[in-house]
Enzyme design. Structure first.
Site, PDB file in Angstrom:
ATOM      1  CG  HIS A  78      -0.265  -0.005   2.542  1.00 15.90           C
ATOM      2  ND1 HIS A  78       0.037   1.147   3.247  1.00 15.90           N
ATOM      3  CD2 HIS A  78       0.178  -1.018   3.317  1.00 15.90           C
ATOM      4  CE1 HIS A  78       0.627   0.832   4.387  1.00 15.90           C
ATOM      5  NE2 HIS A  78       0.724  -0.483   4.452  1.00 15.90           N
ATOM      6  CG  ASP A  80      -3.121   3.572   2.526  1.00 14.22           C
ATOM      7  OD1 ASP A  80      -2.536   2.567   2.061  1.00 14.22           O
ATOM      8  OD2 ASP A  80      -3.969   3.514   3.439  1.00 14.22           O
ATOM      9  CG  ASP A 111       3.177   0.499   7.805  1.00 15.35           C
ATOM     10  OD1 ASP A 111       2.902  -0.210   6.818  1.00 15.35           O
ATOM     11  OD2 ASP A 111       2.403   0.653   8.768  1.00 15.35           O
ATOM     12  CD  GLU A 145      -2.521  -1.999   5.695  1.00 16.01           C
ATOM     13  OE1 GLU A 145      -2.456  -2.985   6.440  1.00 16.01           O
ATOM     14  OE2 GLU A 145      -2.148  -0.860   6.050  1.00 16.01           O
ATOM     15  CD  GLU A 146      -1.314   2.132   7.563  1.00 15.82           C
ATOM     16  OE1 GLU A 146      -2.045   1.793   8.523  1.00 15.82           O
ATOM     17  OE2 GLU A 146      -0.109   1.844   7.502  1.00 15.82           O
ATOM     18  CD  GLU A 174       1.799  -3.972   5.858  1.00 11.99           C
ATOM     19  OE1 GLU A 174       2.568  -3.185   6.463  1.00 11.99           O
ATOM     20  OE2 GLU A 174       0.675  -3.625   5.461  1.00 11.99           O
ATOM     21  CG  HIS A 373       1.659   3.420  12.278  1.00 16.40           C
ATOM     22  ND1 HIS A 373       0.390   2.945  12.537  1.00 16.40           N
ATOM     23  CD2 HIS A 373       1.936   3.025  11.012  1.00 16.40           C
ATOM     24  CE1 HIS A 373      -0.071   2.302  11.486  1.00 16.40           C
ATOM     25  NE2 HIS A 373       0.866   2.337  10.539  1.00 16.40           N
TER      26      HIS A 373
END
EC number: 3.5.1.18
Length: 403
Positions: A78, A80, A111, A145-146, A174, A373
């Site tokens: 992903h 995003d 990520d 995805e997020e 991931e 994150h």
């Protein structure tokens, strides 16, 4: 339009280009257009379908494929990212891709734009050596995805299936490694089930409790029933299932002298393959009903607790990948590059692998996840190079095993 393309064999240069796109879910911010321009020179045909559903944001996705026949290896990920948070907490602007002391800073560096960049660089190295092995290679990349994961991988997989795409194996990029590259390959995931228990009472003055029914009393009893006994003790494939209370609510009651009329608690369960969403939901309902029948609001009252439980839709099943050729090719690639024998694990949370497992065998392997994150998310340039080498070796080994 982009400026001149970076060196596609250099994962750092590719990652910088992707990080520059502030693609916070659901805003694509040019990330997929950037990825498309990186893939076209490598001979990929690229489609960028947009999916929509009432009540959710439209989401752009990307499917790119090289080759038209033979074994089909796909890479999923992903573009995003989660919001950067307070930018004042960042050492460098979160979408700058600045390099300092051998590390690249930026939201999504770990990520998981970093994983995508390494896979693109690995493909570029194959291309520079004369091309990919015989067969098909594709990328399934979502921008959701997020977020709620409604208009992303699930619909992208269905879209691909409608066009006759069939995958033999998938790697999700991931960040799976806890401390160092080569530590861990994810070969499965626990399932996820979420719900909310709401207890109904009667609002009143705290000084006159006989005129009210305090739902918090009942809610505490119900939560104790859910937490008192372990769901299981785990097995040789998965760790034990685990229930955590994640939120408490009295529906806006902020007065210290008012008994609330309702109270609720939300929970999430990460469960192993000893349960299905259906059997686990039934167990939760059984425990709640038993506790409600055994407890009363107050000692002087006879009424049982009045409650309801609502489970969130679309729970995730636990799954385990048993494709020996896939795990062997990736494990051997990791060991050949790093010297480490990776653990084959089912620990951690969920990912879009939970959707891909219904289409083909899937494993997950990517960067070290220590800063994902977080403010100052960053990745070591040496790790980008190492992961690229691993993906490069894996592609060759997987196709050799399917020749």
């Amino acid at each position: 339009m982009l400026n001149a393309l970076p060196d596609l064999t250099d994962p750092t240069a590719v990652l910088q280009r992707l990080v520059h796109c502030p693609s916070v879910t659901p805003d694509d911010a040019g990330a997929l257009a950037t990825l498309e321009q990186l893939l076209l020179p490598l001979g990929f045909a690229v489609a960028r379908p947009v999916f929509t559903e009432a009540g959710t944001a439209d989401i752009a996705n990307l499917f790119a494929r090289s080759g038209t026949a033979g074994p089909h290896l796909t890479f999923a990920g992903h573009t995003d990212v989660v919001p950067p948070g307070n930018t004042a907490d960042w050492k460098h602007p979160p979408f700058s891709g600045i390099i300092e002391d051998g590390e690249l800073y930026g939201r999504g560096a770990v990520d998981m734009k970093g994983g995508i960049a390494c896979f693109v660089a690995a493909l570029a190295r194959h291309h520079a050596r004369g091309g990919l092995p015989p067969g098909q290679v594709s990328l399934l990349i979502t921008g959701d995805e997020e977020g709620p994961a409604v208009n992303g991988t699930v619909k992208l997989l269905a879209w691909a299936a409608e066009r006759g795409e069939k995958f033999d194996a998938c790697v999700v990029g991931e960040p799976t490694n806890p401390a160092a590259l080569g530590d861990m390959i994810k070969i499965g995931r626990r399932g996820s089930l979420s719900g909310t228990v709401t207890v109904r009472g009667v609002q009143g003055h705290v000084a006159y409790p006989h005129l009210a029914d305090n739902p918090v009393r009942g809610l505490m009893a119900l939560m104790d029933a859910l937490l008192a006994e372990p769901l299981d003790s785990g097995n040789d494939r998965f760790q034990a299932s685990n229930l955590e209370i994640t939120a408490l609510d009295t529906f806006g009651n902020v007065s210290t002298n008012v008994i609330p009329g309702r109270a609720s608690a939300s929970f999430n369960i990460r469960f192993n393959d000893e349960w299905t969403p259906e059997s686990l939901s039934a167990e939760i309902e059984r425990r709640l009903a038993l506790a409600a029948g055994n407890r009363r609001w107050r000692g002087e009252r006879d009424e049982p607790l009045a409650f309801d439980v609502a489970f969130r839709p679309n729970p995730s099943d636990a799954f385990l990948t048993s494709d020996a050729a896939l795990t062997k090719a990736l494990s051997e690639a990791v060991q050949s590059v790093t010297g480490r024998v990776p653990a084959l694990s089912t620990s951690g949370g969920t990912s879009d692998a939970r959707f891909i497992k219904d289409h083909c065998p899937v494993v997950e392997f990517g960067l070290v996840g220590k800063t994902m994150h977080m403010s100052n998310e960053r990745v070591a340039l040496s790790d980008l190079e190492t992961l690229t080498e691993i993906y490069d070796a894996f592609i060759a080994r997987w196709f050799a095993a399917h020749a």
